[in-house]
Design an enzyme around this catalytic site. Structure first.
Site, PDB file in Angstrom:
ATOM      1  N   CYS A  90      24.736  39.582  64.630  1.00 31.27           N
ATOM      2  CA  CYS A  90      23.921  39.836  65.816  1.00 31.27           C
ATOM      3  C   CYS A  90      22.728  40.753  65.496  1.00 31.27           C
ATOM      4  O   CYS A  90      21.791  40.314  64.841  1.00 31.27           O
ATOM      5  CB  CYS A  90      24.798  40.369  66.942  1.00 31.27           C
TER       6      CYS A  90
ATOM      7  N   HIS B 192      29.783  37.445  67.254  1.00 34.64           N
ATOM      8  CA  HIS B 192      30.613  38.588  66.856  1.00 34.64           C
ATOM      9  C   HIS B 192      32.053  38.169  66.541  1.00 34.64           C
ATOM     10  O   HIS B 192      32.927  38.309  67.404  1.00 34.64           O
ATOM     11  CB  HIS B 192      30.683  39.600  68.010  1.00 34.64           C
TER      12      HIS B 192
ATOM     13  N   GLU C  95      34.113  39.790  64.989  1.00 32.48           N
ATOM     14  CA  GLU C  95      34.952  41.001  65.040  1.00 32.48           C
ATOM     15  C   GLU C  95      35.465  41.271  66.453  1.00 32.48           C
ATOM     16  O   GLU C  95      36.331  42.116  66.647  1.00 32.48           O
ATOM     17  CB  GLU C  95      34.178  42.208  64.483  1.00 32.48           C
TER      18      GLU C  95
HETATM   19  N1  GLN Z   1      19.937  42.076  71.528  1.00 30.59           N
HETATM   20  C1  GLN Z   1      20.294  43.016  70.521  1.00 30.59           C
HETATM   21  C2  GLN Z   1      19.087  43.374  69.665  1.00 30.59           C
HETATM   22  O1  GLN Z   1      18.050  42.791  69.812  1.00 30.59           O
HETATM   23  C3  GLN Z   1      21.412  42.488  69.636  1.00 30.59           C
HETATM   24  C4  GLN Z   1      22.672  42.388  70.448  1.00 30.59           C
HETATM   25  C5  GLN Z   1      23.932  42.559  69.654  1.00 30.59           C
HETATM   26  O2  GLN Z   1      23.936  42.985  68.507  1.00 30.59           O
HETATM   27  N2  GLN Z   1      25.032  42.286  70.312  1.00 30.59           N
HETATM   28  O3  GLN Z   1      19.184  44.241  68.856  1.00 30.59           O
END
Ligand code: GLN
Length: 192
Positions: free
Chosen positions: A80, A172, A174
């Site tokens: 992410c 994710h 995890e």
């Molecule tokens: N939207 C977040 C960002 O731009 C990432 C979201 C996440 O890691 N769950 O950093």
């Protein structure tokens, strides 16, 4: 035994550590310092807020070391926000963070309405059964270089990619009890 660190500046660190610890032959630890980074066989950059983690990487003096280790072949997996930190290009932004993967990402790709969701997707490279995937204000990949392997898509959007020693996922693993993605990363660490 392989030593895998989770970059512990901000974001979902504990969840990665406990999933890693459930795997055989893995020693997991949170890392914050250069001296800790150099002892690792693999590193996870967790989800969180990419702008914040990016800033902390600079404040803690880790940026050059991370780029150097990544270029030298250290297996690094970004989930992410971690995916955003690894990307060479972030749509709508002239800047990148580590710029280690030849991918373009769209931050908050799913907008606000569908900001978080859970789905199941087949990721043949990683497991035979379909995997539960959790997305939280997730980015997705809009473009990849020719050497990047696409591991998973949802509709048209690329959500998991691999390039040399790097792995990046929009979602994710995890936050599920499924350890297939973590095992896939450990296999990558062991293959080095
Ligand atoms: N939207 C977040 C960002 O731009 C990432 C979201 C996440 O890691 N769950 O950093």
């Amino acid at each position: 035994m392989v030593k895998v660190g989770v970059l512990a500046l901000q974001g979902g660190v504990e969840e990665h550590l406990s999933l890693l610890e459930s795997l055989p032959e893995v020693e997991a630890s949170p890392v914050k310092k250069q001296s800790e980074l150099t002892k690792l066989d693999g590193l996870i950059i967790p989800g969180g807020e990419s702008t914040t983690i990016g800033r902390l990487i600079e404040i803690f003096g880790l940026k050059e070391k991370l780029i150097e280790l990544g270029k030298a072949g250290l297996p690094i997996w970004g989930t992410c926000a971690g995916m955003i930190l690894l990307a060479k290009e972030i749509l709508g932004s002239g800047k990148n963070h580590l710029g280690l993967m030849n991918i373009t990402v769209k931050r908050n790709g799913y907008g606000n309405q569908l900001a978080s969701f859970r789905t199941e997707v087949e990721v043949p490279a990683v497991a035979e059964e379909s995997l539960p995937l959790v997305f939280i204000r997730a980015p997705y990949v809009t473009e990849v270089g020719s050497e990047v392997k696409v591991l998973a898509r949802i509709d048209e959007n690329i959500v998991a990619v691999e390039e040399k020693n790097f792995l990046a996922t929009s979602f994710h693993p995890e936050l599920t009890t499924d350890s297939n993605f973590h095992q896939y990363f450990i296999n990558k660490v062991n293959a080095r």
